[in-house]
Design a protein around this motif. Structure first.
Motif, PDB file in Angstrom:
ATOM      1  N   TYR A 428       0.842  -1.196   0.000  1.00  0.00           N
ATOM      2  CA  TYR A 428       0.000   0.000   0.000  1.00  0.00           C
ATOM      3  C   TYR A 428       0.881   1.251   0.000  1.00  0.00           C
ATOM      4  O   TYR A 428       1.924   1.298   0.660  1.00  0.00           O
ATOM      5  CB  TYR A 428      -0.891   0.031   1.239  1.00  0.00           C
ATOM      6  CG  TYR A 428      -1.726  -1.230   1.429  1.00  0.00           C
ATOM      7  CD1 TYR A 428      -2.883  -1.419   0.700  1.00  0.00           C
ATOM      8  CD2 TYR A 428      -1.340  -2.221   2.346  1.00  0.00           C
ATOM      9  CE1 TYR A 428      -3.652  -2.572   0.879  1.00  0.00           C
ATOM     10  CE2 TYR A 428      -2.090  -3.366   2.521  1.00  0.00           C
ATOM     11  CZ  TYR A 428      -3.250  -3.544   1.784  1.00  0.00           C
ATOM     12  OH  TYR A 428      -3.995  -4.668   1.946  1.00  0.00           O
ATOM     13  N   LYS A 429       0.433   2.259  -0.734  1.00  0.00           N
ATOM     14  CA  LYS A 429       1.114   3.566  -0.741  1.00  0.00           C
ATOM     15  C   LYS A 429       0.050   4.624  -0.957  1.00  0.00           C
ATOM     16  O   LYS A 429      -0.547   4.713  -2.041  1.00  0.00           O
ATOM     17  CB  LYS A 429       2.158   3.623  -1.850  1.00  0.00           C
ATOM     18  CG  LYS A 429       2.950   4.918  -1.924  1.00  0.00           C
ATOM     19  CD  LYS A 429       3.955   4.825  -3.051  1.00  0.00           C
ATOM     20  CE  LYS A 429       4.729   6.121  -3.193  1.00  0.00           C
ATOM     21  NZ  LYS A 429       5.681   6.072  -4.336  1.00  0.00           N
ATOM     22  N   TYR A 434      -0.868  -2.327  -4.673  1.00  0.00           N
ATOM     23  CA  TYR A 434      -0.093  -3.072  -5.664  1.00  0.00           C
ATOM     24  C   TYR A 434      -0.007  -4.532  -5.226  1.00  0.00           C
ATOM     25  O   TYR A 434       0.379  -4.835  -4.096  1.00  0.00           O
ATOM     26  CB  TYR A 434       1.318  -2.494  -5.796  1.00  0.00           C
ATOM     27  CG  TYR A 434       2.248  -3.350  -6.630  1.00  0.00           C
ATOM     28  CD1 TYR A 434       2.137  -3.369  -8.017  1.00  0.00           C
ATOM     29  CD2 TYR A 434       3.213  -4.166  -6.020  1.00  0.00           C
ATOM     30  CE1 TYR A 434       2.973  -4.173  -8.791  1.00  0.00           C
ATOM     31  CE2 TYR A 434       4.054  -4.974  -6.784  1.00  0.00           C
ATOM     32  CZ  TYR A 434       3.924  -4.977  -8.163  1.00  0.00           C
ATOM     33  OH  TYR A 434       4.739  -5.767  -8.920  1.00  0.00           O
ATOM     34  N   CYS A 435      -0.368  -5.435  -6.123  1.00  0.00           N
ATOM     35  CA  CYS A 435      -0.233  -6.880  -5.867  1.00  0.00           C
ATOM     36  C   CYS A 435       0.800  -7.423  -6.845  1.00  0.00           C
ATOM     37  O   CYS A 435       0.656  -7.260  -8.063  1.00  0.00           O
ATOM     38  CB  CYS A 435      -1.569  -7.587  -6.066  1.00  0.00           C
ATOM     39  SG  CYS A 435      -1.446  -9.387  -5.894  1.00  0.00           S
ATOM     40  N   PRO A 440       7.478  -3.296  -4.783  1.00  0.00           N
ATOM     41  CA  PRO A 440       7.797  -2.244  -5.766  1.00  0.00           C
ATOM     42  C   PRO A 440       9.129  -1.579  -5.439  1.00  0.00           C
ATOM     43  O   PRO A 440       9.499  -1.441  -4.275  1.00  0.00           O
ATOM     44  CB  PRO A 440       6.631  -1.268  -5.613  1.00  0.00           C
ATOM     45  CG  PRO A 440       5.535  -2.049  -4.995  1.00  0.00           C
ATOM     46  CD  PRO A 440       6.200  -3.074  -4.124  1.00  0.00           C
ATOM     47  N   LYS A 441       9.847  -1.167  -6.484  1.00  0.00           N
ATOM     48  CA  LYS A 441      11.200  -0.643  -6.283  1.00  0.00           C
ATOM     49  C   LYS A 441      11.223   0.775  -5.724  1.00  0.00           C
ATOM     50  O   LYS A 441      12.165   1.169  -5.033  1.00  0.00           O
ATOM     51  CB  LYS A 441      11.984  -0.708  -7.601  1.00  0.00           C
ATOM     52  CG  LYS A 441      12.277  -2.153  -8.029  1.00  0.00           C
ATOM     53  CD  LYS A 441      13.039  -2.229  -9.328  1.00  0.00           C
ATOM     54  CE  LYS A 441      13.285  -3.687  -9.708  1.00  0.00           C
ATOM     55  NZ  LYS A 441      13.980  -3.814 -11.021  1.00  0.00           N
ATOM     56  N   ASP A 442      10.211   1.585  -6.031  1.00  0.00           N
ATOM     57  CA  ASP A 442      10.221   2.962  -5.522  1.00  0.00           C
ATOM     58  C   ASP A 442       9.841   2.993  -4.049  1.00  0.00           C
ATOM     59  O   ASP A 442       9.276   2.045  -3.506  1.00  0.00           O
ATOM     60  CB  ASP A 442       9.305   3.860  -6.354  1.00  0.00           C
ATOM     61  CG  ASP A 442       7.914   3.283  -6.521  1.00  0.00           C
ATOM     62  OD1 ASP A 442       7.816   2.057  -6.734  1.00  0.00           O
ATOM     63  OD2 ASP A 442       6.931   4.042  -6.420  1.00  0.00           O
ATOM     64  N   LYS A 446       4.296  -0.018   1.711  1.00  0.00           N
ATOM     65  CA  LYS A 446       4.276  -0.865   2.915  1.00  0.00           C
ATOM     66  C   LYS A 446       3.474  -2.132   2.620  1.00  0.00           C
ATOM     67  O   LYS A 446       2.359  -2.059   2.104  1.00  0.00           O
ATOM     68  CB  LYS A 446       3.658  -0.121   4.100  1.00  0.00           C
ATOM     69  CG  LYS A 446       4.585   0.900   4.717  1.00  0.00           C
ATOM     70  CD  LYS A 446       4.034   1.381   6.045  1.00  0.00           C
ATOM     71  CE  LYS A 446       5.045   2.310   6.727  1.00  0.00           C
ATOM     72  NZ  LYS A 446       4.550   2.785   8.031  1.00  0.00           N
ATOM     73  N   GLN A 447       4.071  -3.275   3.006  1.00  0.00           N
ATOM     74  CA  GLN A 447       3.389  -4.542   2.737  1.00  0.00           C
ATOM     75  C   GLN A 447       2.279  -4.792   3.746  1.00  0.00           C
ATOM     76  O   GLN A 447       2.389  -4.430   4.926  1.00  0.00           O
ATOM     77  CB  GLN A 447       4.389  -5.714   2.763  1.00  0.00           C
ATOM     78  CG  GLN A 447       3.781  -7.029   2.277  1.00  0.00           C
ATOM     79  CD  GLN A 447       4.808  -8.141   2.127  1.00  0.00           C
ATOM     80  OE1 GLN A 447       5.991  -7.939   2.404  1.00  0.00           O
ATOM     81  NE2 GLN A 447       4.368  -9.313   1.679  1.00  0.00           N
TER      82      GLN A 447
END
Length: 876
Positions: A428-429, A434-435, A440-442, A446-447
């Motif tokens: 989450y951001k 995002y799944c 993610p690289k950026d 937070k998972q």
């Protein structure tokens, strides 16, 4: 090779040596078996035991059954894979480690933090996993350790992430607020089938509720009520349906809507129920149907929330007592039933009372139609597998239980609020989600802190252990997945048909659109000798490893296999294991006798064409062996493991030891036949008792029994056809009749008697076997055989299949008359039974002619024998 067997079989001195020999051979791995390309595959994936567990009788029964099947199929020439693994058992493992840390350090997981706590868990697992795997080996399990898997190892982590993402991308996995089963102790959700229901006595409170009197076991939830529901057909309350009423409460007046819903039982209480959508699954469904508001009043700690006024911070039980007291003062309680019996929901791990709560969780939609499944849902596809007999349930009655469960299956809550397990691959951001397979690289993502339900990874067990997703390329299976999936059989306890079996089927269809297995074999529970469930508290538990130390692993295995049938509970005791140990000792002694008797033939490779049938005893034993091979194969193919073992036991102990070996001591020259029989019964017994059979086999063979070939019957069948003498049963029955006559007349076993036999049509075959009759525990000093003659005065008379036997030298007239009258009565009963059968027109019309003829022959034999008995009585 010819190594003399020890006088006594010592399991503890042999079992570890033999297991090491098997492991070093590499033959547990199907890739190392010397088989043609055309060989069929046979696969079982071991149901993974929890890493926190110690091997118990349920595990031992599972291992005995699966190893029996695997060893049998290996002997039959299948490319046999039995793949081992263990389960991380998320909640159970976390609870064990948390308790240990608290006892040793006085800290909880929050004191340590997630990273440090998980280090402690992994350190703990290194020890416990090695322990359970070693215990499995002690039971003789022929698992392919080169393919060892763990539900939380790197390969399975990748598989779980890919599965989650695929399901998320197709909308099968979604996040939403739903009512869930919440354990305040474990601080996590539970799936419906992880909830245990216990029958308990509770107070049933009858509340004054505006114009109603309502019955409830949970008056504290009145603070979250938003409606009253009645049955649509209940005339008593029709006037209130659709109205909004103001109700007097302990925190002041509040409003509820009256709705009519078929979920209401008119016969429960007054026929009207309070509706608390946030804390009852039934009420939640009523609320959804009628668009009712939901008010959460109990939090994740099982405490009343801040919207509960003066009751905030109290546990639900404390609040119940306080609210009931206040309601009594306000006159809002009509009466209380003190002994109301109901089912209370508890956490299957820790036993805490479950609290239904609304919570934001991850779910799998079981009803979403999917293109990959031809427009069917996971639920529909999993039901179709059973209905269309793609998957066979053994016993078949469990198919109904499975289908009943699937019909009522709700969306599966897969998120758990614990640290140990597969962390949900979602980040989450701000407002983004995002799944993916990796973070993610950026920066700033937070998972999700939650982990997946253990059954998510366990549900993928058959295909993730065979290399999915790497072995599933462009929709095609390759490698182990192509070779060994679907597996042939899942063997497990009937109690987890809903917990595990149903999920495996759904997950397999989603991943590779095929069933995970062809058959589901369900074993029952192992109970104590009185039929009671074993438990530590009752002190009636039996540790299979302790029993293996005392009696040997083979004895434990055989005691679990004999007497058990699929789907049924079985009684178990130390005495039963001891009895099987005694049989194993008997087999050892039989083997020692044969190997000593046949020592000059041991170096030779005895094939069927080298055998020669010389006597009726030879024909009988080889015919019996042929029958045994066929029946054993038939029983094992049909999963009749107990029946197979019982018939093997009868042949080994009764036919071989008690009869043929005794004959061999008299007739001599049976070395080749005995070695042939020993080789074959060792093969037949090997799947049941692998250790002792491998030790005996190794004493006169260089190769391993484990990879021998199953006995072949065609040549043996041709051999026994060539020899026409089928008369050994006549000799056996004469011997039995002599033994019985001596016993019934109380003749001392050591007292030698003379015997005269009138053989009639069987005179010749009896005459050939005089030495056998005299020597097989009959204590006959001399035996004369005539075709026929008159009764010999002063003798004991016995009959068998038309043969008359006279024992001379121990006659007691009164005793003999009594015995003959008893025999006459028995024959009279048998004659009446046969006459009833043959007078039954239905039987005579429907039964095959050969069967009817056989029954008529029996009747004539009984009548002939009865006439001879009457004649003998008259002469006395």
């Amino acid at each position: 090779m010819n190594k003399e067997l020890d006088k006594v079989y010592k399991p503890l001195e042999n079992e570890d040596k033999i297991y090491n020999k098997w492991e070093k051979s590499g033959f547990f791995n199907p890739d190392n078996l010397n088989l043609p390309e055309s060989a069929k595959n046979y696969t079982i994936i071991l149901p993974p035991p929890n890493i926190t567990a110690k091997l118990h009788l349920g595990h031992a029964a599972m291992l005995a059954i699966e190893d029996l099947l695997v060893r049998y199929k290996r002997l039959k020439g299948f490319r046999t894979l039995w793949l081992p693994g263990t389960d991380h058992a998320a909640i159970a493992t976390q609870n064990v480690v948390e308790k240990r840390i608290w006892q040793e350090q006085g800290k909880n997981r929050h004191d340590l933090g997630r990273e440090k706590f998980l280090e402690e868990v992994w350190s703990f697992l290194g020890i416990t996993q090695a322990t359970i795997l070693q215990q499995i080996k002690k039971m003789g399990a022929s698992l392919d350790w080169s393919r060892l898997a763990f539900t939380l190892d790197e390969k399975r982590q990748k598989a779980v992430r890919v599965m989650f993402k695929n399901m998320y991308d197709e909308g099968v996995i979604y996040r939403g607020e739903r009512l869930v089963n919440w354990c305040p102790r474990c601080h996590s959700t539970l799936a419906d089938d992880e909830v245990e229901y216990k029958e308990e006595k509770a107070k049933l409170y009858w509340l004054k509720y505006g114009p109603f009197v309502l019955a409830t076991t949970r008056p504290e939830t009145k603070l979250g009520d938003t409606a009253v529901a009645v049955h649509p057909g209940d005339e008593r309350y029709k006037q209130y349906v659709g109205k909004e009423l103001e109700i007097e409460g302990v925190l002041g007046k509040f409003k509820v809507k009256v709705v009519a819903d078929y979920a209401v039982d008119k016969d429960f209480g007054s026929g009207a129920i309070k509706v608390t959508p946030a804390h009852s699954f039934v009420d939640d469904e009523i609320a959804r149907r009628h668009n009712l508001a939901s008010k959460k009043i109990i939090n994740e700690d099982g405490k009343m929330m801040s919207n509960c006024g003066k009751y905030a911070g109290l546990s639900s039980r404390e609040a119940r007592a306080a609210i009931v007291s206040d309601m009594e003062e306000m006159g809002l309680i009509d009466h209380v039933d003190e002994n109301y019996v109901h089912n209370s929901a508890h956490c299957y791990r820790c036993g805490t009372v479950i609290e239904p709560l609304p919570s934001k969780q991850w779910f799998i939609s079981v009803d979403k139609k999917l293109d990959r499944l031809g427009g069917k849902s996971l639920k529909e596809k999993a039901m179709e597998a059973a209905q269309d007999k793609i998957i066979e349930f053994i016993p078949s009655r469990f198919e109904k239980r499975y289908l009943d469960w699937m019909k009522n299956l709700h969306d599966w809550c897969i998120s758990r609020q614990i640290w140990f397990g597969h962390q949900i691959p979602v980040w989450y951001k701000d407002n983004e989600i995002y799944c993916g397979l990796e973070k993610p690289k950026d920066e700033g993502w937070k998972q999700d802190p939650d982990t997946l339900d253990t059954w998510f990874s366990s549900g993928m067990w058959t295909f993730s252990t065979l290399g999915w997703p790497d072995n599933f390329v462009n929709g095609e299976k390759v490698g182990d997945l192509a070779k060994f999936h679907p597996t042939q059989l899942l063997e497990t306890g009937y109690e987890i048909i809903t917990l595990w079996v149903s999920r495996m089927i759904m997950m397999s269809y989603f991943a590779i659109n095929e069933p995970p297995f062809e058959q589901v074999y369900l074993h029952g529970m192992v109970l104590d000798k009185k039929g009671k469930k074993m438990s530590k508290s009752k002190g009636n538990g039996i540790d299979p490893l302790e029993m293996a130390e005392t009696f040997g692993a083979d004895a434990v295995r055989l005691s679990l296999l004999m007497g058990s049938t699929p789907g049924n509970d079985t009684r178990f005791s130390e005495e039963k294991i001891e009895a099987k140990r005694n049989f194993i000792n008997k087999l050892w002694n039989i083997s020692r006798f044969i190997l000593d008797y046949s020592k000059d033939e041991l170096e030779k490779n005895i094939e069927i064409q080298n055998l020669e049938i010389k006597t009726s005893a030879d024909k009988w034993i080889l015919s019996s062996l042929l029958d045994l091979i066929n029946k054993t194969e038939e029983n094992l193919e049909n999963n009749n493991f107990s029946l197979a073992a019982e018939e093997l036991n009868d042949f080994t102990w009764n036919k071989l030891a008690d009869w043929y070996l005794e004959v061999a001591k008299i007739e001599k020259g049976k070395e080749k036949i005995l070695i042939f029989i020993l080789r074959n019964i060792l093969k037949l017994w090997h799947p049941f008792i692998p250790f002792v059979t491998e030790v005996v086999w190794g004493s006169f063979n260089d190769n391993l029994l484990m990879v021998e070939t199953w006995p072949e019957v065609n040549e043996l069948k041709e051999l026994v056809k060539k020899f026409n003498d089928n008369n050994f049963s006549i000799i056996q029955n004469i011997i039995i009749a002599i033994r019985n006559a001596r016993s019934e007349n109380k003749v001392e076993p050591a007292k030698k008697l003379e015997a005269v036999i009138f053989g009639h049509d069987n005179k010749e075959c009896i005459a050939k076997n005089i030495d056998v009759i005299k020597s097989l525990k009959t204590s006959i000093s001399s035996l004369t055989v005539y075709e026929e003659g008159d009764k010999i005065e002063g003798s004991i008379m016995a009959t068998s299949q038309g043969v008359e036997i006279f024992l001379i030298g121990a006659f007691d007239r009164d005793q003999e008359l009594q015995r003959l009258h008893k025999e006459e009565e028995n024959l009279d009963k048998l004659i009446k039974i046969q006459e009833r059968k043959l007078n039954n027109d239905e039987f005579v019309k429907k039964a095959p002619e050969t069967v009817v003829a056989l029954e008529r022959d029996k009747l004539e034999i009984y009548k002939t024998e009865q006439a001879r008995i009457k004649k003998a009585i008259n002469k006395l």
